[in-house]
Motif scaffolding. Sequence first.
Motif, PDB file in Angstrom:
ATOM      1  N   SER A   1      11.888  82.002  44.825  1.00 30.23           N
ATOM      2  CA  SER A   1      10.825  81.640  43.901  1.00 30.23           C
ATOM      3  C   SER A   1      10.013  82.852  43.499  1.00 30.23           C
ATOM      4  CB  SER A   1       9.895  80.596  44.546  1.00 30.23           C
ATOM      5  OG  SER A   1      10.609  79.422  44.871  1.00 30.23           O
ATOM      6  N   PHE A   2       9.523  82.816  42.277  1.00 31.93           N
ATOM      7  CA  PHE A   2       8.608  83.827  41.764  1.00 31.93           C
ATOM      8  C   PHE A   2       7.365  83.103  41.232  1.00 31.93           C
ATOM      9  CE2 PHE A   2      12.805  85.705  41.423  1.00 31.93           C
ATOM     10  CZ  PHE A   2      12.610  86.995  41.895  1.00 31.93           C
ATOM     11  N   ASP A   3       6.202  83.434  41.809  1.00 39.89           N
ATOM     12  CA  ASP A   3       4.941  82.805  41.400  1.00 39.89           C
ATOM     13  C   ASP A   3       5.035  81.289  41.432  1.00 39.89           C
ATOM     14  OD1 ASP A   3       3.789  85.314  40.927  1.00 39.89           O
ATOM     15  OD2 ASP A   3       4.630  85.383  38.899  1.00 39.89           O
ATOM     16  N   GLY A   4       5.679  80.770  42.463  1.00 38.70           N
ATOM     17  CA  GLY A   4       5.760  79.336  42.639  1.00 38.70           C
ATOM     18  C   GLY A   4       6.861  78.653  41.854  1.00 38.70           C
ATOM     19  N   ARG A   5       7.622  79.394  41.054  1.00 37.95           N
ATOM     20  CA  ARG A   5       8.709  78.810  40.266  1.00 37.95           C
ATOM     21  C   ARG A   5      10.042  79.212  40.885  1.00 37.95           C
ATOM     22  NH1 ARG A   5      12.118  80.080  35.889  1.00 37.95           N
ATOM     23  NH2 ARG A   5      11.379  82.233  35.852  1.00 37.95           N
ATOM     24  N   ALA A   6      10.867  78.208  41.192  1.00 37.52           N
ATOM     25  CA  ALA A   6      12.164  78.467  41.828  1.00 37.52           C
ATOM     26  C   ALA A   6      13.177  78.916  40.782  1.00 37.52           C
ATOM     27  CB  ALA A   6      12.652  77.221  42.547  1.00 37.52           C
ATOM     28  N   VAL A   7      13.535  80.203  40.812  1.00 41.28           N
ATOM     29  CA  VAL A   7      14.586  80.726  39.930  1.00 41.28           C
ATOM     30  C   VAL A   7      15.959  80.351  40.482  1.00 41.28           C
ATOM     31  CG1 VAL A   7      15.607  82.832  38.977  1.00 41.28           C
ATOM     32  CG2 VAL A   7      13.123  82.592  39.097  1.00 41.28           C
ATOM     33  N   ILE A   8      16.084  80.371  41.807  1.00 46.46           N
ATOM     34  CA  ILE A   8      17.268  79.856  42.499  1.00 46.46           C
ATOM     35  C   ILE A   8      16.782  78.695  43.358  1.00 46.46           C
ATOM     36  CG2 ILE A   8      19.097  80.346  44.145  1.00 46.46           C
ATOM     37  CD1 ILE A   8      19.010  83.244  43.281  1.00 46.46           C
ATOM     38  N   ASP A   9      17.458  77.539  43.243  1.00 50.53           N
ATOM     39  CA  ASP A   9      16.942  76.315  43.846  1.00 50.53           C
ATOM     40  C   ASP A   9      18.024  75.599  44.646  1.00 50.53           C
ATOM     41  OD1 ASP A   9      15.421  74.122  44.502  1.00 50.53           O
ATOM     42  OD2 ASP A   9      15.456  73.230  42.500  1.00 50.53           O
TER      43      ASP A   9
END
Length: 251
Positions: free
Chosen positions: A28-36
């Motif tokens: 995650s970057f800044d709370g957003r999952a780029v890989i999930d």
Amino acid sequence: MATDVHRPVSPAATRAAKAVHVEGLTRSFDGRAVIDDLRLGIEPGEFVALLGASGCGKSTLLRVLAGLDRDIEGTVLVPRRRAVAFQAPRLMPWKKVWRNVLLGLPGRPERAVAERALDEVGLGHRGNTWPRTLSGGEAQRASLARALVREPDLLLLDEPFGALDALTRIKAQRLVGELWQRRGCAVLLVTHDVEEAVLLADRVLVMDGGRIAHEQRIDLDRPREITDPGFAGLRAALLERLGVRTGPEAS
């Protein structure tokens, strides 16, 4: 809080199961999952190509596998001996080409080690030159030599042909295919080029939403020809999966 569970394993242990084993990987970057919650397996000696729209996490995944990004959750098992070649050759301009090939190797390897790798990529005659004198294709081959000199069990390629002109790109693709067949290492190629993926890979993966959304095995004989009807069919199917229509209905 993200935990780092990136665990290199010995080549022997990896070979007994998978060259790459990824389970539940999240980045995650800044709370957003780029890989999930991504899962991925690559067999020893397998050539895998990874496709997907810009920003889908392809290069992030490659950086995780390379050990360059450790702020992750999940399980990542990779060989200890692995190497990366990026789109930019990243050669040090103040070092001769042969010295660039040896950058980062432990100990004091002899020049002959670099020269053998340069010979393998067709650059044996350019080892004593400065990087600024190399063409784009030659610089990329020097980058490949720097990866190969590490004798990797896993070779990671992050759009290594993206900046090359069409003719040089074709030659570089053929070279990578030959090197892979000669070396027998596992390869993960990140690319935007569907044709390139079908040309080189045993298996093509499409990444979407931070996960592997589609898998296509490429059962075409080698060497492959883009004029082969089977090649065209696989290319069209993958393009459609990526949201690109082909044929008369696309107009």
